[in-house]
Design a protein around this motif. Structure first.
Motif, PDB file in Angstrom:
ATOM      1  N   PHE A  77      -5.798  14.452  -2.273  1.00 43.00           N
ATOM      2  CA  PHE A  77      -4.701  14.239  -3.207  1.00 43.00           C
ATOM      3  C   PHE A  77      -4.017  12.902  -2.970  1.00 43.00           C
ATOM      4  O   PHE A  77      -3.735  12.516  -1.836  1.00 43.00           O
ATOM      5  CB  PHE A  77      -3.686  15.378  -3.101  1.00 43.00           C
ATOM      6  N   GLN A  78      -3.750  12.227  -4.078  1.00 43.19           N
ATOM      7  CA  GLN A  78      -3.043  10.962  -4.072  1.00 43.19           C
ATOM      8  C   GLN A  78      -2.032  10.965  -5.211  1.00 43.19           C
ATOM      9  O   GLN A  78      -2.033  11.862  -6.055  1.00 43.19           O
ATOM     10  CB  GLN A  78      -4.019   9.788  -4.237  1.00 43.19           C
ATOM     11  N   ALA A  79      -1.138   9.983  -5.217  1.00 37.99           N
ATOM     12  CA  ALA A  79      -0.183   9.840  -6.314  1.00 37.99           C
ATOM     13  C   ALA A  79       0.188   8.368  -6.438  1.00 37.99           C
ATOM     14  O   ALA A  79       0.062   7.595  -5.486  1.00 37.99           O
ATOM     15  CB  ALA A  79       1.056  10.691  -6.072  1.00 37.99           C
ATOM     16  N   SER A  80       0.644   8.021  -7.618  1.00 36.02           N
ATOM     17  CA  SER A  80       1.055   6.643  -7.858  1.00 36.02           C
ATOM     18  C   SER A  80       2.327   6.622  -8.711  1.00 36.02           C
ATOM     19  O   SER A  80       2.604   7.585  -9.435  1.00 36.02           O
ATOM     20  CB  SER A  80      -0.075   5.878  -8.565  1.00 36.02           C
ATOM     21  N   PRO A  81       3.131   5.565  -8.569  1.00 36.98           N
ATOM     22  CA  PRO A  81       2.917   4.367  -7.772  1.00 36.98           C
ATOM     23  C   PRO A  81       3.490   4.514  -6.357  1.00 36.98           C
ATOM     24  O   PRO A  81       4.688   4.728  -6.181  1.00 36.98           O
ATOM     25  CB  PRO A  81       3.686   3.299  -8.553  1.00 36.98           C
ATOM     26  N   GLY A  82       2.614   4.387  -5.360  1.00 38.87           N
ATOM     27  CA  GLY A  82       3.051   4.323  -3.978  1.00 38.87           C
ATOM     28  C   GLY A  82       3.125   2.875  -3.536  1.00 38.87           C
ATOM     29  O   GLY A  82       2.924   1.955  -4.329  1.00 38.87           O
ATOM     30  N   TYR A  83       3.384   2.660  -2.244  1.00 42.25           N
ATOM     31  CA  TYR A  83       3.505   1.272  -1.781  1.00 42.25           C
ATOM     32  C   TYR A  83       2.181   0.533  -1.924  1.00 42.25           C
ATOM     33  O   TYR A  83       2.163  -0.698  -2.119  1.00 42.25           O
ATOM     34  CB  TYR A  83       4.016   1.218  -0.337  1.00 42.25           C
ATOM     35  N   VAL A  84       1.061   1.267  -1.843  1.00 42.68           N
ATOM     36  CA  VAL A  84      -0.259   0.653  -2.009  1.00 42.68           C
ATOM     37  C   VAL A  84      -0.381   0.022  -3.395  1.00 42.68           C
ATOM     38  O   VAL A  84      -0.896  -1.092  -3.558  1.00 42.68           O
ATOM     39  CB  VAL A  84      -1.371   1.694  -1.790  1.00 42.68           C
ATOM     40  N   ASP A  85       0.111   0.725  -4.409  1.00 43.88           N
ATOM     41  CA  ASP A  85       0.039   0.220  -5.781  1.00 43.88           C
ATOM     42  C   ASP A  85       0.935  -1.001  -5.977  1.00 43.88           C
ATOM     43  O   ASP A  85       0.587  -1.917  -6.720  1.00 43.88           O
ATOM     44  CB  ASP A  85       0.441   1.319  -6.763  1.00 43.88           C
ATOM     45  N   VAL A  86       2.090  -1.001  -5.299  1.00 44.07           N
ATOM     46  CA  VAL A  86       2.993  -2.146  -5.408  1.00 44.07           C
ATOM     47  C   VAL A  86       2.352  -3.380  -4.772  1.00 44.07           C
ATOM     48  O   VAL A  86       2.418  -4.489  -5.318  1.00 44.07           O
ATOM     49  CB  VAL A  86       4.357  -1.838  -4.758  1.00 44.07           C
ATOM     50  N   LEU A  87       1.695  -3.181  -3.633  1.00 48.48           N
ATOM     51  CA  LEU A  87       0.976  -4.288  -3.013  1.00 48.48           C
ATOM     52  C   LEU A  87      -0.150  -4.790  -3.916  1.00 48.48           C
ATOM     53  O   LEU A  87      -0.351  -5.996  -4.090  1.00 48.48           O
ATOM     54  CB  LEU A  87       0.393  -3.846  -1.668  1.00 48.48           C
ATOM     55  N   ASP A  88      -0.871  -3.847  -4.502  1.00 47.36           N
ATOM     56  CA  ASP A  88      -2.012  -4.204  -5.343  1.00 47.36           C
ATOM     57  C   ASP A  88      -1.587  -4.962  -6.594  1.00 47.36           C
ATOM     58  O   ASP A  88      -2.380  -5.710  -7.181  1.00 47.36           O
ATOM     59  CB  ASP A  88      -2.784  -2.939  -5.725  1.00 47.36           C
ATOM     60  N   ALA A  89      -0.348  -4.786  -7.014  1.00 45.75           N
ATOM     61  CA  ALA A  89       0.139  -5.467  -8.217  1.00 45.75           C
ATOM     62  C   ALA A  89       0.359  -6.959  -7.979  1.00 45.75           C
ATOM     63  O   ALA A  89       0.516  -7.723  -8.944  1.00 45.75           O
ATOM     64  CB  ALA A  89       1.436  -4.818  -8.696  1.00 45.75           C
ATOM     65  N   ARG A  90       0.348  -7.377  -6.723  1.00 49.68           N
ATOM     66  CA  ARG A  90       0.519  -8.799  -6.415  1.00 49.68           C
ATOM     67  C   ARG A  90      -0.744  -9.585  -6.758  1.00 49.68           C
ATOM     68  O   ARG A  90      -1.860  -9.066  -6.643  1.00 49.68           O
ATOM     69  CB  ARG A  90       0.832  -8.976  -4.919  1.00 49.68           C
ATOM     70  N   ASP A  91      -0.562 -10.833  -7.128  1.00 49.44           N
ATOM     71  CA  ASP A  91      -1.710 -11.687  -7.430  1.00 49.44           C
ATOM     72  C   ASP A  91      -2.522 -12.011  -6.183  1.00 49.44           C
ATOM     73  O   ASP A  91      -3.711 -12.321  -6.288  1.00 49.44           O
ATOM     74  CB  ASP A  91      -1.245 -12.994  -8.083  1.00 49.44           C
ATOM     75  N   ASP A  92      -1.870 -11.961  -5.004  1.00 51.41           N
ATOM     76  CA  ASP A  92      -2.569 -12.342  -3.772  1.00 51.41           C
ATOM     77  C   ASP A  92      -3.156 -11.153  -3.019  1.00 51.41           C
ATOM     78  O   ASP A  92      -3.558 -11.266  -1.870  1.00 51.41           O
ATOM     79  CB  ASP A  92      -1.644 -13.142  -2.846  1.00 51.41           C
ATOM     80  N   VAL A  93      -3.228  -9.998  -3.675  1.00 47.28           N
ATOM     81  CA  VAL A  93      -3.808  -8.795  -3.065  1.00 47.28           C
ATOM     82  C   VAL A  93      -4.766  -8.148  -4.056  1.00 47.28           C
ATOM     83  O   VAL A  93      -4.439  -7.999  -5.242  1.00 47.28           O
ATOM     84  CB  VAL A  93      -2.716  -7.777  -2.656  1.00 47.28           C
ATOM     85  N   GLN A  94      -5.929  -7.730  -3.565  1.00 43.29           N
ATOM     86  CA  GLN A  94      -6.902  -7.010  -4.391  1.00 43.29           C
ATOM     87  C   GLN A  94      -7.280  -5.713  -3.674  1.00 43.29           C
ATOM     88  O   GLN A  94      -7.997  -5.735  -2.679  1.00 43.29           O
ATOM     89  CB  GLN A  94      -8.150  -7.853  -4.628  1.00 43.29           C
ATOM     90  N   LEU A  95      -6.777  -4.585  -4.170  1.00 41.96           N
ATOM     91  CA  LEU A  95      -7.100  -3.294  -3.575  1.00 41.96           C
ATOM     92  C   LEU A  95      -8.548  -2.936  -3.896  1.00 41.96           C
ATOM     93  O   LEU A  95      -8.925  -2.839  -5.064  1.00 41.96           O
ATOM     94  CB  LEU A  95      -6.169  -2.207  -4.101  1.00 41.96           C
ATOM     95  N   THR A  96      -9.349  -2.705  -2.863  1.00 45.70           N
ATOM     96  CA  THR A  96     -10.722  -2.268  -3.086  1.00 45.70           C
ATOM     97  C   THR A  96     -10.863  -0.765  -2.932  1.00 45.70           C
ATOM     98  O   THR A  96     -11.749  -0.162  -3.537  1.00 45.70           O
ATOM     99  CB  THR A  96     -11.699  -2.975  -2.130  1.00 45.70           C
ATOM    100  N   ALA A  97      -9.976  -0.138  -2.123  1.00 53.49           N
ATOM    101  CA  ALA A  97     -10.047   1.314  -1.962  1.00 53.49           C
ATOM    102  C   ALA A  97      -8.767   1.849  -1.356  1.00 53.49           C
ATOM    103  O   ALA A  97      -8.236   1.275  -0.396  1.00 53.49           O
ATOM    104  CB  ALA A  97     -11.227   1.701  -1.073  1.00 53.49           C
ATOM    105  N   ASN A  98      -8.268   2.944  -1.913  1.00 54.84           N
ATOM    106  CA  ASN A  98      -7.254   3.746  -1.238  1.00 54.84           C
ATOM    107  C   ASN A  98      -7.954   5.036  -0.823  1.00 54.84           C
ATOM    108  O   ASN A  98      -8.189   5.920  -1.642  1.00 54.84           O
ATOM    109  CB  ASN A  98      -6.058   4.045  -2.141  1.00 54.84           C
ATOM    110  N   ALA A  99      -8.318   5.107   0.449  1.00 56.74           N
ATOM    111  CA  ALA A  99      -9.039   6.266   0.972  1.00 56.74           C
ATOM    112  C   ALA A  99      -8.111   7.236   1.680  1.00 56.74           C
ATOM    113  O   ALA A  99      -8.582   8.188   2.318  1.00 56.74           O
ATOM    114  CB  ALA A  99     -10.150   5.804   1.922  1.00 56.74           C
ATOM    115  N   ALA A 100      -6.795   7.018   1.589  1.00 51.47           N
ATOM    116  CA  ALA A 100      -5.827   7.912   2.222  1.00 51.47           C
ATOM    117  C   ALA A 100      -5.765   9.245   1.493  1.00 51.47           C
ATOM    118  O   ALA A 100      -5.895   9.302   0.268  1.00 51.47           O
ATOM    119  CB  ALA A 100      -4.450   7.266   2.244  1.00 51.47           C
TER     120      ALA A 100
END
Length: 298
Positions: A77-100
């Protein structure tokens, strides 16, 4: 951290057992600055751990497609928007996987590493890994129930037991987890995040917990955070990030709480997790300010 999303461990036990031999033999090597931080490309980012990284408490609940073994259906189970999604929204970050996954322990992180690596999402190109883990290992919700509903002496006993588990079981589990990450992502900065204080007793009596019990519970959180910090210090390329200052004044009892709470069913699996605001204004800025990655500094 959540009890409602606790998974059947039988299917995982065999795979974790096989991983133990690999994890035991890992030796962390030297860690360079993330490549993306050097050449201005977006940071290749992977998230691991428990419900505080999977985003539980935010509004949009989903099940991760990464764990699709039909013979061992273990909903992640996951949910959004968590801090991972906020980081991923940055131009200098590219989320490849949230495996939590909600309900998973520090001891189960090597399986997350295995799954993300098998999908080639965690690899030598990974620049950044964030992780929250340890709360489920100490049976966070069992301790919380003791402090909410039983006499203070029971709360103190439950916290003391959890602190002992943190020192004797969580510490080696975390160092093994960080080593497993390092083996698959040798150049990544690993950001080991702590947990916030759930309660803000400074605002006066909370109808759901006595002030003294709230302080005892918060003290137990401090002990767990120190263990997470110790494990990070023992692990090359790993930095501990404390979030208690960011959440100060926003715990239960505050008129501006950043935690979900359902008084009708306080153990519904979502309560006692940060809200979307808590993730965005608590965890996210802590990563930006304290992780020590130049590309992430505003």
């Amino acid at each position: 951290m959540t009890a409602t999303y606790t998974h059947t461990r039988a299917g995982l036990a065999g795979r974790l057992g096989a991983l133990a031999v690999v994890v035991a033999g890992l030796v962390a090597g030297s860690v360079a600055m993330p490549a993306a931080a050097q050449d201005s490309e977006p940071l290749d980012y992977v998230a691991l751990g428990d419900s505080y990284t999977s985003g539980i408490g935010a509004t949009n609940i989903s099940i991760s497609p990464l764990y699709g073994d039909p013979e061992n259906a273990q909903p992640c189970f996951q949910a959004s928007p968590g801090y991972v999604d906020v980081l991923d929204a940055r131009d200098d970050v590219q989320l490849t996987a949230n495996a939590a996954c909600a309900g998973w322990t520090a001891a189960m992180v090597p399986l997350q590493v295995q799954v993300a690596s098998a999908a080639d999402l965690l690899n030598p190109e990974t620049d950044l890994v964030t992780i929250t883990a340890g709360g489920n290992d100490v049976k966070f919700l069992d301790v919380l129930q003791a402090c909410l509903f039983r006499p203070l002496k029971d709360c103190k006993t439950a916290v003391k037991t959890a602190e002992a588990v943190a020192r004797t079981e969580v510490l080696p589990a975390l160092t093994d987890a960080y080593a497993a990450i390092r083996a698959k992502a040798p150049s990544a900065k690993i950001v080991a995040l702590g947990y916030p204080h759930l309660f803000s007793p400074a605002f006066g009596e909370n109808p759901f917990i006595a002030d003294e019990a709230a302080k005892v519970f918060n003290k137990g959180t401090d002990t767990l955070n120190k263990v997470i910090e110790e494990a990070a210090k023992k692990s090359p390329g790993t930095v501990y990030v404390d979030v208690t200052d960011e959440f100060a004044g926003h715990g239960f009892g505050s008129p501006d709480s950043w935690f979900v709470f359902n008084p009708a069913n306080p153990f519904d699996g979502v309560s006692f997790h940060p809200t979307a605001t808590g993730y965005a204004e608590g965890y996210y800025p802590a990563v930006i300010r304290e992780a020590g990655i130049p590309a992430l500094r505003d």
